[in-house]
Design a protein around this motif. Structure first.
Motif, PDB file in Angstrom:
ATOM      1  N   VAL A   1       0.831  -1.206   0.000  1.00  0.00           N
ATOM      2  CA  VAL A   1       0.000   0.000   0.000  1.00  0.00           C
ATOM      3  C   VAL A   1       0.865   1.256   0.000  1.00  0.00           C
ATOM      4  O   VAL A   1       0.674   2.165  -0.816  1.00  0.00           O
ATOM      5  CB  VAL A   1      -0.971  -0.003   1.205  1.00  0.00           C
ATOM      6  N   VAL A   2       1.832   1.310   0.901  1.00  0.00           N
ATOM      7  CA  VAL A   2       2.655   2.520   1.036  1.00  0.00           C
ATOM      8  C   VAL A   2       3.496   2.751  -0.213  1.00  0.00           C
ATOM      9  O   VAL A   2       3.586   3.875  -0.714  1.00  0.00           O
ATOM     10  CB  VAL A   2       3.529   2.441   2.311  1.00  0.00           C
ATOM     11  N   LEU A   3       4.091   1.695  -0.766  1.00  0.00           N
ATOM     12  CA  LEU A   3       4.918   1.870  -1.961  1.00  0.00           C
ATOM     13  C   LEU A   3       4.083   2.244  -3.186  1.00  0.00           C
ATOM     14  O   LEU A   3       4.530   3.005  -4.037  1.00  0.00           O
ATOM     15  CB  LEU A   3       5.763   0.622  -2.221  1.00  0.00           C
ATOM     16  N   ALA A   4       2.855   1.742  -3.274  1.00  0.00           N
ATOM     17  CA  ALA A   4       1.981   2.128  -4.389  1.00  0.00           C
ATOM     18  C   ALA A   4       1.640   3.617  -4.303  1.00  0.00           C
ATOM     19  O   ALA A   4       1.680   4.337  -5.306  1.00  0.00           O
ATOM     20  CB  ALA A   4       0.705   1.287  -4.392  1.00  0.00           C
ATOM     21  N   LEU A   5       1.317   4.080  -3.105  1.00  0.00           N
ATOM     22  CA  LEU A   5       1.003   5.500  -2.935  1.00  0.00           C
ATOM     23  C   LEU A   5       2.240   6.362  -3.168  1.00  0.00           C
ATOM     24  O   LEU A   5       2.163   7.422  -3.788  1.00  0.00           O
ATOM     25  CB  LEU A   5       0.428   5.755  -1.540  1.00  0.00           C
TER      26      LEU A   5
ATOM     27  N   ALA B   1      12.800   5.280 -10.396  1.00  0.00           N
ATOM     28  CA  ALA B   1      13.469   4.086 -10.920  1.00  0.00           C
ATOM     29  C   ALA B   1      14.635   3.623 -10.053  1.00  0.00           C
ATOM     30  O   ALA B   1      14.821   2.420  -9.856  1.00  0.00           O
ATOM     31  CB  ALA B   1      13.959   4.353 -12.344  1.00  0.00           C
ATOM     32  N   GLU B   2      15.426   4.555  -9.536  1.00  0.00           N
ATOM     33  CA  GLU B   2      16.606   4.160  -8.753  1.00  0.00           C
ATOM     34  C   GLU B   2      16.257   3.442  -7.452  1.00  0.00           C
ATOM     35  O   GLU B   2      16.834   2.402  -7.164  1.00  0.00           O
ATOM     36  CB  GLU B   2      17.507   5.366  -8.499  1.00  0.00           C
ATOM     37  N   PRO B   3      15.319   3.957  -6.650  1.00  0.00           N
ATOM     38  CA  PRO B   3      14.981   3.177  -5.450  1.00  0.00           C
ATOM     39  C   PRO B   3      14.306   1.851  -5.802  1.00  0.00           C
ATOM     40  O   PRO B   3      14.503   0.852  -5.117  1.00  0.00           O
ATOM     41  CB  PRO B   3      14.047   4.086  -4.654  1.00  0.00           C
ATOM     42  N   ALA B   4      13.536   1.833  -6.883  1.00  0.00           N
ATOM     43  CA  ALA B   4      12.888   0.582  -7.296  1.00  0.00           C
ATOM     44  C   ALA B   4      13.932  -0.483  -7.611  1.00  0.00           C
ATOM     45  O   ALA B   4      13.744  -1.664  -7.299  1.00  0.00           O
ATOM     46  CB  ALA B   4      11.993   0.824  -8.503  1.00  0.00           C
ATOM     47  N   ALA B   5      15.047  -0.073  -8.213  1.00  0.00           N
ATOM     48  CA  ALA B   5      16.101  -1.022  -8.563  1.00  0.00           C
ATOM     49  C   ALA B   5      16.746  -1.650  -7.325  1.00  0.00           C
ATOM     50  O   ALA B   5      17.372  -2.701  -7.427  1.00  0.00           O
ATOM     51  CB  ALA B   5      17.173  -0.326  -9.407  1.00  0.00           C
ATOM     52  N   ARG B   6      16.570  -1.036  -6.179  1.00  0.00           N
ATOM     53  CA  ARG B   6      17.159  -1.557  -4.938  1.00  0.00           C
ATOM     54  C   ARG B   6      16.177  -2.392  -4.120  1.00  0.00           C
ATOM     55  O   ARG B   6      16.555  -2.975  -3.112  1.00  0.00           O
ATOM     56  CB  ARG B   6      17.685  -0.394  -4.100  1.00  0.00           C
ATOM     57  N   LEU B   7      14.918  -2.388  -4.551  1.00  0.00           N
ATOM     58  CA  LEU B   7      13.881  -3.137  -3.841  1.00  0.00           C
ATOM     59  C   LEU B   7      13.724  -4.534  -4.431  1.00  0.00           C
ATOM     60  O   LEU B   7      14.071  -4.768  -5.592  1.00  0.00           O
ATOM     61  CB  LEU B   7      12.537  -2.411  -3.961  1.00  0.00           C
ATOM     62  N   PRO B   8      13.150  -5.463  -3.660  1.00  0.00           N
ATOM     63  CA  PRO B   8      12.803  -6.759  -4.241  1.00  0.00           C
ATOM     64  C   PRO B   8      11.846  -6.560  -5.417  1.00  0.00           C
ATOM     65  O   PRO B   8      11.064  -5.593  -5.428  1.00  0.00           O
ATOM     66  CB  PRO B   8      12.101  -7.498  -3.098  1.00  0.00           C
ATOM     67  N   GLU B   9      11.892  -7.444  -6.396  1.00  0.00           N
ATOM     68  CA  GLU B   9      11.126  -7.273  -7.634  1.00  0.00           C
ATOM     69  C   GLU B   9       9.646  -6.987  -7.394  1.00  0.00           C
ATOM     70  O   GLU B   9       9.065  -6.105  -8.029  1.00  0.00           O
ATOM     71  CB  GLU B   9      11.283  -8.502  -8.534  1.00  0.00           C
ATOM     72  N   THR B  10       9.027  -7.723  -6.491  1.00  0.00           N
ATOM     73  CA  THR B  10       7.600  -7.530  -6.204  1.00  0.00           C
ATOM     74  C   THR B  10       7.304  -6.079  -5.865  1.00  0.00           C
ATOM     75  O   THR B  10       6.364  -5.475  -6.388  1.00  0.00           O
ATOM     76  CB  THR B  10       7.179  -8.401  -4.998  1.00  0.00           C
TER      77      THR B  10
ATOM     78  N   ALA C   1       9.399  -3.469  -6.294  1.00  0.00           N
ATOM     79  CA  ALA C   1       9.880  -2.572  -7.359  1.00  0.00           C
ATOM     80  C   ALA C   1       8.776  -2.346  -8.385  1.00  0.00           C
ATOM     81  O   ALA C   1       8.534  -1.210  -8.809  1.00  0.00           O
ATOM     82  CB  ALA C   1      11.119  -3.161  -8.023  1.00  0.00           C
ATOM     83  N   LEU C   2       8.100  -3.410  -8.773  1.00  0.00           N
ATOM     84  CA  LEU C   2       7.014  -3.282  -9.754  1.00  0.00           C
ATOM     85  C   LEU C   2       5.873  -2.431  -9.223  1.00  0.00           C
ATOM     86  O   LEU C   2       5.267  -1.650  -9.962  1.00  0.00           O
ATOM     87  CB  LEU C   2       6.510  -4.665 -10.171  1.00  0.00           C
TER      88      LEU C   2
END
Length: 131
Positions: free
Chosen positions: A30-34, A45-54, A56-57
């Motif tokens: 929820v928090v990452l979607a918001l 894009a840069e923080p997403a690249a450091r997160l687990p794939e689920t 990040a998407l």
């Protein structure tokens, strides 16, 4: 290299004092979607690249925000998406997720993220600006 899903969730679970990884996972989603709805370009894009794939998407493919949410409105929106949550518990959820994301992103990238967000998000990330 992205952090492993289990490690990310363990940090969120510990910081949020959740009883289960499922609770931590819901808060993270929820928090990452918001959050993703408020970031653009490499700052998303840069923080997403450091997160687990689920996660990040989720961060990379949000519904676009029609307007930036103030920290208070971000908390209300989070509470609306988590069954049984209140604004107070949503702040706890936000803090657990965003402080974990900030630790994953590092200080420089976290500062860049905060520059794209309305005033007051530094507290949600656990990075209060010096007075």
């Amino acid at each position: 290299m992205p952090i492993r899903r289990e490690s990310f969730l363990a940090h969120v679970q510990e910081r949020g004092e959740y009883e289960t990884t499922e609770e931590a996972d819901l808060a993270a989603r929820v928090v990452l979607a918001l959050l993703g709805a408020h970031l653009v370009g490499t700052v998303r894009a840069e923080p997403a690249a450091r997160l687990p794939e689920t996660y990040a998407l989720i961060l990379l493919n949000p519904l676009p925000a029609s307007e930036p949410l103030s920290p208070d409105r971000f908390a209300r929106a989070t509470a609306a998406w988590i069954e049984g949550a209140t604004e107070k518990t949503a702040l706890w959820d936000i803090g657990a997720v965003l402080s974990t994301a900030a630790a994953t992103a590092g200080d420089t990238l976290t500062r860049e993220i905060l520059l794209q967000l309305p005033h007051g998000y530094d507290l949600l990330f656990g990075h209060p600006k010096p007075a």
